[in-house]
Design a protein around this motif. Structure first.
Motif, mmCIF file in Angstrom:
data_model
loop_
_atom_site.group_PDB
_atom_site.id
_atom_site.type_symbol
_atom_site.label_atom_id
_atom_site.label_comp_id
_atom_site.label_asym_id
_atom_site.label_seq_id
_atom_site.Cartn_x
_atom_site.Cartn_y
_atom_site.Cartn_z
ATOM 1 N N ILE A 1 33.895 33.829 36.881
ATOM 2 C CA ILE A 1 34.366 33.410 35.561
ATOM 3 C C ILE A 1 34.834 31.960 35.632
ATOM 4 C CG2 ILE A 1 36.019 33.852 33.702
ATOM 5 C CD1 ILE A 1 36.111 36.778 34.615
ATOM 6 N N ARG A 2 34.290 31.125 34.782
ATOM 7 C CA ARG A 2 34.605 29.690 34.850
ATOM 8 C C ARG A 2 35.937 29.343 34.204
ATOM 9 N NH1 ARG A 2 28.722 26.821 33.493
ATOM 10 N NH2 ARG A 2 27.578 27.752 35.262
ATOM 11 N N MET A 3 36.240 30.003 33.084
ATOM 12 C CA MET A 3 37.469 29.673 32.360
ATOM 13 C C MET A 3 38.685 30.272 33.070
ATOM 14 S SD MET A 3 36.524 27.875 29.799
ATOM 15 C CE MET A 3 37.928 27.942 28.709
ATOM 16 N N PRO A 4 39.723 29.459 33.356
ATOM 17 C CA PRO A 4 40.939 29.974 34.002
ATOM 18 C C PRO A 4 41.604 31.097 33.203
ATOM 19 C CG PRO A 4 40.916 27.584 34.034
ATOM 20 C CD PRO A 4 39.785 28.011 33.148
ATOM 21 N N GLU A 5 41.587 30.974 31.865
ATOM 22 C CA GLU A 5 42.200 32.005 31.025
ATOM 23 C C GLU A 5 41.470 33.335 31.181
ATOM 24 O OE1 GLU A 5 42.427 30.746 26.997
ATOM 25 O OE2 GLU A 5 43.789 29.073 27.414
ATOM 26 N N GLY A 6 40.135 33.261 31.273
ATOM 27 C CA GLY A 6 39.342 34.473 31.457
ATOM 28 C C GLY A 6 39.633 35.131 32.788
ATOM 29 N N ARG A 7 39.784 34.303 33.812
ATOM 30 C CA ARG A 7 40.118 34.845 35.138
ATOM 31 C C ARG A 7 41.468 35.541 35.120
ATOM 32 N NH1 ARG A 7 38.634 30.369 39.800
ATOM 33 N NH2 ARG A 7 36.376 30.271 39.448
ATOM 34 N N TRP A 8 42.441 34.880 34.494
ATOM 35 C CA TRP A 8 43.789 35.431 34.461
ATOM 36 C C TRP A 8 43.835 36.736 33.684
ATOM 37 C CZ3 TRP A 8 48.065 35.781 36.826
ATOM 38 C CH2 TRP A 8 49.231 36.199 36.181
ATOM 39 N N ARG A 9 43.094 36.807 32.563
ATOM 40 C CA ARG A 9 43.061 38.022 31.753
ATOM 41 C C ARG A 9 42.429 39.172 32.544
ATOM 42 N NH1 ARG A 9 40.043 36.290 27.990
ATOM 43 N NH2 ARG A 9 41.671 35.086 26.988
ATOM 44 N N ALA A 10 41.350 38.868 33.242
ATOM 45 C CA ALA A 10 40.681 39.888 34.049
ATOM 46 C C ALA A 10 41.580 40.347 35.200
ATOM 47 C CB ALA A 10 39.367 39.340 34.596
ATOM 48 N N PHE A 11 42.283 39.392 35.799
ATOM 49 C CA PHE A 11 43.195 39.723 36.896
ATOM 50 C C PHE A 11 44.333 40.607 36.413
ATOM 51 C CE2 PHE A 11 47.131 38.647 39.216
ATOM 52 C CZ PHE A 11 46.768 39.075 40.491
ATOM 53 N N THR B 1 44.367 42.753 33.936
ATOM 54 C CA THR B 1 43.949 44.117 33.615
ATOM 55 C C THR B 1 43.878 45.003 34.854
ATOM 56 O OG1 THR B 1 41.600 43.552 33.828
ATOM 57 C CG2 THR B 1 42.580 43.332 31.637
ATOM 58 N N CYS B 2 43.749 44.381 36.022
ATOM 59 C CA CYS B 2 43.602 45.157 37.263
ATOM 60 C C CYS B 2 44.903 45.278 38.057
ATOM 61 C CB CYS B 2 42.544 44.520 38.158
ATOM 62 S SG CYS B 2 40.918 44.417 37.395
ATOM 63 N N THR B 3 45.843 44.368 37.832
ATOM 64 C CA THR B 3 47.072 44.343 38.621
ATOM 65 C C THR B 3 47.874 45.626 38.497
ATOM 66 O OG1 THR B 3 47.199 41.941 38.325
ATOM 67 C CG2 THR B 3 49.182 43.044 39.088
ATOM 68 N N SER B 4 48.020 46.118 37.262
ATOM 69 C CA SER B 4 48.811 47.334 37.053
ATOM 70 C C SER B 4 48.192 48.513 37.783
ATOM 71 C CB SER B 4 48.930 47.635 35.550
ATOM 72 O OG SER B 4 47.651 47.708 34.959
ATOM 73 N N HIS B 5 46.867 48.633 37.709
ATOM 74 C CA HIS B 5 46.193 49.750 38.381
ATOM 75 C C HIS B 5 46.349 49.664 39.889
ATOM 76 C CE1 HIS B 5 42.527 51.989 39.854
ATOM 77 N NE2 HIS B 5 43.142 52.886 39.138
ATOM 78 N N CYS B 6 46.194 48.464 40.447
ATOM 79 C CA CYS B 6 46.349 48.276 41.899
ATOM 80 C C CYS B 6 47.754 48.658 42.356
ATOM 81 C CB CYS B 6 46.060 46.825 42.285
ATOM 82 S SG CYS B 6 44.332 46.365 42.210
ATOM 83 N N THR B 7 48.753 48.313 41.553
ATOM 84 C CA THR B 7 50.145 48.601 41.906
ATOM 85 C C THR B 7 50.405 50.099 41.979
ATOM 86 O OG1 THR B 7 50.843 46.542 40.822
ATOM 87 C CG2 THR B 7 52.546 48.178 41.279
ATOM 88 N N VAL B 8 49.968 50.845 40.945
ATOM 89 C CA VAL B 8 50.227 52.285 40.942
ATOM 90 C C VAL B 8 49.412 52.992 42.025
ATOM 91 C CG1 VAL B 8 50.888 52.342 38.513
ATOM 92 C CG2 VAL B 8 48.496 52.709 39.130
ATOM 93 N N VAL B 9 48.229 52.466 42.339
ATOM 94 C CA VAL B 9 47.412 53.051 43.416
ATOM 95 C C VAL B 9 48.137 52.944 44.751
ATOM 96 C CG1 VAL B 9 45.341 52.678 44.828
ATOM 97 C CG2 VAL B 9 45.147 52.835 42.351
ATOM 98 N N LEU B 10 48.704 51.771 45.033
ATOM 99 C CA LEU B 10 49.436 51.579 46.295
ATOM 100 C C LEU B 10 50.688 52.454 46.347
ATOM 101 C CD1 LEU B 10 49.129 47.695 46.709
ATOM 102 C CD2 LEU B 10 47.939 49.465 48.014
ATOM 103 N N CYS B 11 51.394 52.583 45.209
ATOM 104 C CA CYS B 11 52.594 53.428 45.158
ATOM 105 C C CYS B 11 52.252 54.895 45.394
ATOM 106 C CB CYS B 11 53.290 53.277 43.800
ATOM 107 S SG CYS B 11 54.089 51.687 43.549
#
Length: 311
Positions: free
Chosen positions: A227-237, A239-249
C-alpha cells in the motif's frame, strides 16, 4: 470395577490465596464477571441493531462475544463460590462432566474462530475487490457453523477420554474448574495414554490454528507493505492489531498450561485466570477502544437509550 467408581461429588478447591483475601478477591472477580457479561452483551446488541455493522468481520465478532460471555459464565461463578467456601465448592460428577465439556467446547470453538477471523482479515486486505463475493453471508454462516461443530467434536472426544476413567480415591480438585490436568490426577488408573492423546489433540488444534493465523498475517503484512498511501497502511494495520492482541492473550496462557512438560498446580491455577477470566473481559475492551466504528455505534446506541428513557 463397581468398587472403583465411587466418587459422586468432587470438591473444587479454588485459587491458592491467603484466607484474609477472600472478600477482596470475591469483589474483584465479581466486578470482572459483571463487566465481562455486560461488555460482550453490549457488543452483541450494538452490532445486531446497527445495519452498518452487518458485515463479515462483525458477524464473527458477535460469535466471539457470545462465546466469551458463556465462557466466563462457565468458569467464574464456581470460582466465586470457592472464595466464600473455606472447604471448597462441591460439584456433582455429572455437573463436573458438563462443565468440562462446556469449558473445552467454548475454548476450542474460540480457537477455531480466531483462525477464521484471521482468514477474514486476510481476504479483506489482500483481496479487497473480491472480498464481498468471497466472504458472502452464506460463506460466513458455513465458516461459523464449522467452528462450532469442530469445537463440539473436539471437546466431546476429550470429555469421553477423561471421564471413562475410574475415580475411586480423593475427590479434591486442585483448581476452580473441572479441567483435564487436575482431574486426571484423581483417576484410579494409568492415565499416561489419555494424557498423551489429550496433549496431542490440543497441541494439533492449537499449533494448527496458530500456524494458520501466523500465515494469514504474514500475507497481510506483505499486502500492507504494498500500500503506497501511509493512511491506507495505518488503517489496514489498525484493523489487525486488535485481533493480534486477543490472539496472543488467548493462546499464550493456554499453551503454557496444556503444552508444557509437567504440571504445577498452583502456577496452572493462577495462569488459567488470564484466559478464563481476563481474556473474555479484554476482548470487548480491545475491540471497542481500537475500533472507531464500534465506538460510534456504541455512542449512537447510548443516545437512543437515553432518548427513549427521556420520553
Amino acid at each position: 470395577m463397581t468398587n472403583m467408581s465411587l466418587v459422586t461429588t468432587f470438591i473444587l478447591l479454588g485459587l491458592p490465596h491467603a484466607p484474609e483475601l477472600d472478600t477482596l478477591l470475591f469483589g474483584i472477580f465479581l466486578v470482572i464477571y459483571v463487566l465481562t457479561v455486560v461488555g460482550n452483551l453490549l457488543i452483541l446488541l450494538v452490532i445486531i441493531v446497527n445495519p452498518h455493522l452487518h458485515t463479515p468481520v462483525y458477524y464473527f465478532l458477535t460469535n466471539l462475544s457470545f462465546i466469551d460471555m458463556w465462557y466466563s459464565t462457565v468458569t467464574t461463578p464456581k470460582m466465586l463460590i470457592t472464595l466464600v467456601s473455606p472447604e471448597g465448592s462441591p460439584i456433582s460428577f455429572p455437573s463436573c462432566v458438563a462443565q468440562f465439556y462446556s469449558f473445552h467446547f467454548l475454548g476450542s470453538t474460540e480457537c477455531f474462530l480466531y483462525t477464521v477471523m484471521a482468514y477474514d482479515r486476510f481476504l479483506a486486505i489482500s483481496h479487497p475487490l473480491r472480498y464481498a463475493s468471497m466472504m458472502s453471508g452464506r460463506t460466513c454462516a458455513i465458516l461459523a457453523t464449522t467452528t462450532w461443530l469442530s469445537g463440539s467434536v473436539h471437546s466431546a472426544a476429550q470429555t469421553t477420554l477423561t471421564f471413562r476413567l475410574p475415580f475411586c480415591g480423593p475427590n479434591q480438585i486442585q483448581h476452580y474448574i473441572c479441567d483435564a490436568p487436575a482431574i486426571l490426577k484423581l483417576a484410579c488408573a494409568d492415565t499416561s495414554t489419555v494424557e498423551m492423546v489429550i496433549f496431542v489433540s490440543i497441541g494439533v488444534v492449537a499449533s494448527g490454528c496458530f500456524l494458520l493465523i501466523v500465515l494469514s498475517y504474514m500475507s497481510i503484512v506483505h499486502s500492507i507493505l504494498k500500500i503506497r498511501m501511509p493512511e491506507g497502511r495505518w488503517r489496514a494495520f489498525q484493523t489487525c492489531t486488535s485481533h493480534c492482541t486477543v490472539v496472543l492473550c488467548f493462546f499464550g496462557p493456554g499453551v503454557f498450561i496444556y503444552l508444557r512438560p509437567g504440571s504445577k498446580e498452583v502456577v496452572d491455577r493462577i495462569v488459567a485466570v488470564f484466559y478464563t477470566v481476563m481474556t473474555p473481559l479484554l476482548n470487548p475492551m480491545i475491540y471497542t477502544l481500537w475500533n472507531k466504528e464500534v465506538k460510534k455505534a456504541l455512542l449512537k446506541f447510548k443516545d437512543k437509550v437515553v432518548y427513549s428513557q427521556s420520553k
